[in-house]
Design a protein around this motif. Sequence first.
Motif, PDB file in Angstrom:
ATOM      1  N   ALA A  26     -34.092 -35.948 -14.941  1.00  0.00           N
ATOM      2  CA  ALA A  26     -34.100 -34.577 -15.495  1.00  0.00           C
ATOM      3  C   ALA A  26     -34.822 -33.619 -14.355  1.00  0.00           C
ATOM      4  CB  ALA A  26     -34.696 -34.196 -16.520  1.00  0.00           C
ATOM      5  N   SER A 213     -29.323 -32.515 -21.116  1.00  0.00           N
ATOM      6  CA  SER A 213     -28.462 -32.590 -20.065  1.00  0.00           C
ATOM      7  C   SER A 213     -27.991 -33.992 -19.451  1.00  0.00           C
ATOM      8  CB  SER A 213     -28.438 -31.250 -18.864  1.00  0.00           C
ATOM      9  OG  SER A 213     -29.410 -31.944 -18.160  1.00  0.00           O
ATOM     10  N   CYS A 214     -29.076 -34.655 -19.363  1.00  0.00           N
ATOM     11  CA  CYS A 214     -29.064 -35.911 -18.506  1.00  0.00           C
ATOM     12  C   CYS A 214     -28.198 -36.810 -19.410  1.00  0.00           C
ATOM     13  CB  CYS A 214     -30.325 -36.391 -18.063  1.00  0.00           C
ATOM     14  SG  CYS A 214     -31.045 -35.441 -16.803  1.00  0.00           S
ATOM     15  N   LYS A 289     -25.752 -34.082 -14.713  1.00  0.00           N
ATOM     16  CA  LYS A 289     -26.330 -33.263 -15.710  1.00  0.00           C
ATOM     17  C   LYS A 289     -24.921 -32.541 -16.466  1.00  0.00           C
ATOM     18  CE  LYS A 289     -30.699 -32.705 -14.074  1.00  0.00           C
ATOM     19  NZ  LYS A 289     -30.639 -33.395 -12.846  1.00  0.00           N
TER      20      LYS A 289
END
Length: 292
Positions: A26, A213-214, A289
């Motif tokens: 991240a 998002s990861c 991501k």
Amino acid sequence: MSGRVLKLGIPAGSLQESTAALFSRAGYNIKFASRSYFPTVDDPEIECMLIRAQEMARYVENGILDAGITGYDWILETNAEVHEVCELVFSKVSRRPVRWVLCVPEDSPIKTVKDLEGKRIATEAVGLTTRFLEKHGVNAHVEFSWGATEVKPPKLADAIVEVTETGSSLRANNLRIMDEVLQSTTRFIANRNAYADVWVKAKIDNIALMLQSCLNAEGKVGLMMNVHQRDLKAVVQILPALQTPTVSHLSDSDWVALNTIVDESIVRTTIPQLKQAGARGIVEYPISKIID
């Protein structure tokens, strides 16, 4: 730079390395020093502290930490009143929830939860187990286990409640899963008063956004290709896109560029189908991501 610092708890033990790896993806590089409980991070607005996941929710609730990473199971076990920022589905082994399960030896005469009346149960999660038994109307002696819980039946306990991801350790100790007490995933939690602060909330929400998002990108890859206008409909029908594929016009008006995101697991069958349908210049690229 605000001059303010977010006090963030990182889970020590089994989740420590996987948490640091997720933060690294991240964009937050956490480094651990031997014998230190204060990891460094390349963000001057974050101060990290290593805390056992079992204790994390209590320290966040009390305001010693502004936020932390822990399991949903330990939030329930400690009855901590915290704000759950988001769910982060990852663990030390897999990307599946962990399970707290009620187990007895393979040859045990105990077949149902009701059979545990008056029996001895060993577990690290005394609160979870006690409430589970109360729900089933069972009165049993629940004792705290300091470790090696799997080896306690039948001599030291009639049954155990233990956490598992794969069940391999339980099988190795000839234990039979009789019931499931709880499924748990990792949670990003915050102190309620701290989260009411505008700066703290923004900082925590931004970290949560990047972490999620990861995780959203795991198992996904991007595909881009060129497609003749006459083949576009056939190609698009092959793609099980996360969203509608992006179609861009090229200098040659007969051709378009197509970009999309798919599960990596289907690429080996999808790419040959795309080529057969007329796609050319197909490129697969990694996705780190995904933010909706």
